[in-house]
Structure formats: C-alpha cells, structure tokens
Design a protein around this motif. Structure first.
Motif, PDB file in Angstrom:
ATOM      1  N   MET A 187     -41.801 -15.169  28.018  1.00 34.99           N
ATOM      2  CA  MET A 187     -41.057 -16.424  28.038  1.00 34.99           C
ATOM      3  C   MET A 187     -41.824 -17.558  27.366  1.00 34.99           C
ATOM      4  N   LEU A 188     -43.140 -17.528  27.433  1.00 36.92           N
ATOM      5  CA  LEU A 188     -43.911 -18.524  26.682  1.00 36.92           C
ATOM      6  C   LEU A 188     -43.586 -18.445  25.195  1.00 36.92           C
ATOM      7  N   GLU A 189     -43.515 -17.225  24.688  1.00 39.69           N
ATOM      8  CA  GLU A 189     -43.198 -17.040  23.270  1.00 39.69           C
ATOM      9  C   GLU A 189     -41.761 -17.457  22.973  1.00 39.69           C
ATOM     10  N   ARG A 190     -40.839 -17.147  23.873  1.00 44.75           N
ATOM     11  CA  ARG A 190     -39.445 -17.550  23.652  1.00 44.75           C
ATOM     12  C   ARG A 190     -39.311 -19.072  23.651  1.00 44.75           C
ATOM     13  N   ASN A 191     -40.044 -19.755  24.515  1.00 44.21           N
ATOM     14  CA  ASN A 191     -40.042 -21.214  24.501  1.00 44.21           C
ATOM     15  C   ASN A 191     -40.573 -21.744  23.177  1.00 44.21           C
ATOM     16  N   TYR A 195     -38.352 -24.191  20.669  1.00 43.12           N
ATOM     17  CA  TYR A 195     -38.719 -25.566  20.331  1.00 43.12           C
ATOM     18  C   TYR A 195     -39.141 -25.703  18.877  1.00 43.12           C
ATOM     19  N   GLU A 196     -39.548 -24.616  18.278  1.00 40.01           N
ATOM     20  CA  GLU A 196     -39.810 -24.649  16.834  1.00 40.01           C
ATOM     21  C   GLU A 196     -38.490 -24.805  16.073  1.00 40.01           C
ATOM     22  N   GLN A 200     -36.215 -31.283  18.840  1.00 42.55           N
ATOM     23  CA  GLN A 200     -35.677 -32.394  19.618  1.00 42.55           C
ATOM     24  C   GLN A 200     -35.373 -31.993  21.060  1.00 42.55           C
ATOM     25  N   ASP A 201     -35.194 -30.712  21.291  1.00 42.49           N
ATOM     26  CA  ASP A 201     -34.874 -30.268  22.650  1.00 42.49           C
ATOM     27  C   ASP A 201     -36.046 -30.452  23.612  1.00 42.49           C
ATOM     28  N   GLY A 242     -28.929 -16.870  22.459  1.00 46.79           N
ATOM     29  CA  GLY A 242     -29.312 -17.713  23.572  1.00 46.79           C
ATOM     30  C   GLY A 242     -29.873 -19.060  23.172  1.00 46.79           C
ATOM     31  N   SER A 243     -30.706 -19.082  22.134  1.00 48.40           N
ATOM     32  CA  SER A 243     -31.315 -20.345  21.721  1.00 48.40           C
ATOM     33  C   SER A 243     -30.242 -21.332  21.272  1.00 48.40           C
TER      34      SER A 243
END
Length: 413
Positions: A187-191, A195-196, A200-201, A242-243
């Motif tokens: 999940m760290l990688e998915r975050n 955000y990359e 703005q999110d 999902g993103s």
C-alpha cells in the motif's frame, strides 16, 4: 424443490439446501445455503464449474446476458454449467447482520460468527455437491474465493475435477502479522503511484483530514465521516481503475451530497458487515489475530495523514460505523479466538488435483511472494504470474484470464 427460470439467453436453476451451522455438530443449529445454476439453453448437461466469490461476506455475481455479466461468464458457459454459490451469510443464503443476532449475547454472537470461514464454506459446497449427485466438479475462486479453493484442495480434494484461482492463492502456515506487514508495504507503493499521478490529491486529503477533526461530514446513513474512515478509501487502489475512481471522489466538494454519497458507497461495511467481522480470521491459518493490522501498521501510516490504508480492518471501525457498532463486543472476542488451521500442508504437498492460478505481480491484497511459495509447495498447481492485471483482473478481462487458466490446467499452455 429447485426453481427453474428461463431468461434472455440463460437458464437459471435456483437451489436451496439446509446445512449445519457447525459441521462438527450436524444435529445442532441449521442454516440455508443458496446457489444459482447458470447454463446456456443448449448446455444444461455440461459439467459444473462452482464460482467461489471474493470477500469474505459477499454473495456470488448475479448473472445476466445481453449484456453478459460477469465478464467471464460467456467463456465459462462454452464448457460448463456455472454454479454461483452464495456463501453462508450472504445473498439468498441465511442472512447475517446485527439484527439477525440481536437476541444473542456477544459471546453467542462470536460463537455463531466463528463458523463463516473457508473451511465451513467448503463443507457447504460438499453438501451441495452430494445433494446434486455430482461426482466431481471444477471450481473457480476469485480473491477470498481462491482461499476457499485452496481449503477445498486441503479438505475435500476427492470432490474436485480441477481448481482455478484468480488473485487468491493464500499464504499457508504464515503468521497473520506477516501477511499484514506485506500488504502495508504494497500500500505504501500504491500511495506513491497515486500521488505521483494526482499530486493535488495529497493536499486535498491532508486538508480533509484536518477539517474532519472539527467539522465532520455527515454521511447519508447519519454516520459522521472521520479522518481514519476517509483514509480507508485507499482500498480502491488495488484495482486497475482504482486510482482514477479515488481521484474522482477527492475532486468533489466535501459539502456536496455527491461526496458524502460516494464516500459511503465506496466502503460497503454496512451492506456486508461479515467482511469486517471475519476478514482477519480468514487469513488466520492457526493462532489468534488480535487486530493484526492495527498492531503492525508501519509508523509511516501513523505519521502521515495522507497515506491511505488498504484491505485492513481496525477495531475502531466498530465505533465509527454505526452498522458495525452492535457487533463490537463479538468482534473483540473473535480477535482473541484461537483459530484452527485452514490448510493442510501435507495434503497440499500430495495434491493430485489439476489446478492453475493467476498471480498478480503487484497485488496489494494477496502478496505475490506468499502465493508463489504456496504454488511451489503444491504439486499440480501451475501459476501464471503476470503484471498485466490488478486484483480485479477477472472482472476486467475475464474471458482471457479464464481461458488461459483452463488451458494451463488442461496442459494446453
């Protein structure tokens, strides 16, 4: 008696069967399990493929044609009749919810809920197989359904012709804390990726978290949206779209009805409370869970309010979600329960059932390394390890994925 319904392009046969709540006490309390048989009009004598839904706590797909749904159905019906099993406590099976357990003490509720893991679901399927007079059938397990399929290979392989798994080869014999440490790392990688793509999110989430502490959004259910509940929207990041879907929620005005509706709709715990109650227990191949995700959460998630969590269940959910509040004490009891093993490593090591699995390289819900270890320890289980899909691969490209797995299990690939 089964009920037969002919719809546009499909013949549906509805089956209901009484089974013991506790299969070790066949004379005790009983529940109903429902399954819907789905066939082409000219394919009603084809062998069965039993679909084991992801979850836990979700019913099987509701089939349609014109358009066909789920996306893998047309491919399946060329060779099979599909049996859509509503796992115990879901869909048209005996329902589970706070109201259905209201007359029981928390200890009695916990004892009832202890019988909703993969081992009980497999035994339900075996009751159904015998009731239908089927010698052997094929199974297809998606996500948690793959956990059920692996339990099937452990408990009742003689009832199986072949097993197909998508995004759901489970860790066998691993402590549940190892599982959640791995999912947090994913999940760290998915975050980072999200955000990359949508920088703005990050500020949007931080502003929302700060705002919700003093000025909460009231959701359609009447619940107050807390910051920690908002961060659970990260569970969407395991899907191929999902993103984007997450960004479309964050771009809405927090004062709008659309924002409140979409946040609540994205978190289905009120509709499917069983998921929250037994999710950690479904990873427990022995031992206790003791709110594993809460205990092993990395400091990064505690320190950065913009980091979103994934398929993680926390004790505070039984405070923040009004629909879960009546189950709080039962959930605490289950968190301390000593669970029996779900998988028989020796039996898997002697497996003779042809099996094939799609393993998704970066799946944040079912850790690839653990899946590959289970595959390596299970003769006859062939893996297709691919980075082409996320956890929802079967939904996105079901015809191709199911076709590839059938080819693998039949030795054509």
């Amino acid at each position: 008696m089964p009920v037969t319904v002919t719809t546009r392009g499909l013949v549906l046969v509805e089956h209901e069967l009484e089974v013991p709540l506790d299969h070790d006490r066949p004379d005790g309390e009983r529940i109903v399990v429902f399954a819907r048989e789905v066939a082409d009009p000219d394919g009603r004598d084809r062998p069965f493929l039993v679909f084991l839904q992801g979850g836990p706590g979700f019913e099987a797909s509701r089939p349609t044609r014109h358009p066909s749904s789920p996306g893998w159905l047309d491919r399946a019906l060329t060779e099979f009749r599909v049996l859509m099993l509503d796992q115990r406590g879901t869909g048209r099976s005996t329902p589970f919810g706070p109201a259905s357990l209201a007359s029981r003490t928390p200890a009695e509720q916990a004892e009832y809920l202890a019988h909703f893991r993969a081992d009980a679901i497999v035994r339900d399927a075996e009751h159904l197989r015998r009731a239908l007079g089927v010698e052997r059938w094929s199974i297809l397990g998606q996500s948690f359904g793959g956990f059920c399929a692996t339990t099937y290979l452990s408990l009742a392989p003689d009832g199986l012709r072949e097993a197909l798994i998508t995004g759901g080869v489970p860790p066998v014999g691993r402590p549940v804390d190892e599982v959640y440490r791995a999912t947090f790392a994913r999940m760290l990688e998915r975050n980072r990726r999200h955000y990359e793509r949508y920088p703005q999110d990050r500020e949007r989430v931080r502003a929302l978290v700060e705002r919700l502490d003093d000025d909460p959004v009231v959701l359609p259910s009447g619940d107050r949206l807390t910051a920690r509940r908002l961060r659970q929207l990260g569970h969407m990041l395991g899907m191929s779209d999902g993103s984007e879907q997450l960004h479309y929620i964050f771009e809405l005005d927090a004062e709008s009805p659309a924002f409140a509706h979409d946040v609540e709709a994205a978190l289905e715990f009120a509709r499917n409370p069983l998921y929250a109650v037994v999710h950690e227990a479904c990873y427990a191949d022995g031992g206790t869970t003791r709110w594993s995700a809460e205990r092993v959460m990395p400091d990064a998630f505690r320190e950065d309010p913009a980091l979103l969590t994934g398929e993680h269940v926390f004790p505070w959910m039984f405070e923040d979600y009004g629909a879960l509040r009546p189950l709080r004490e039962a959930a605490e009891i289950l968190a301390e329960r000593e669970w029996p093993r779900l998988y028989d490593a020796d039996r898997l090591a002697a497996n003779e059932v042809p099996a094939a699995a799609a393993v998704y390289t970066d799946d944040p819900y079912v850790e690839r390394a653990f899946s590959e270890a289970t595959v390596a320890a299970t003769p006859g289980l062939r893996a297709w390890v691919t980075s082409e899909y996320d956890h929802n691969g079967l939904r996105v490209d079901g015809e191709r994925i199911l076709g590839r797995l059938i080819d693998l299990v039949r030795g054509r690939a």
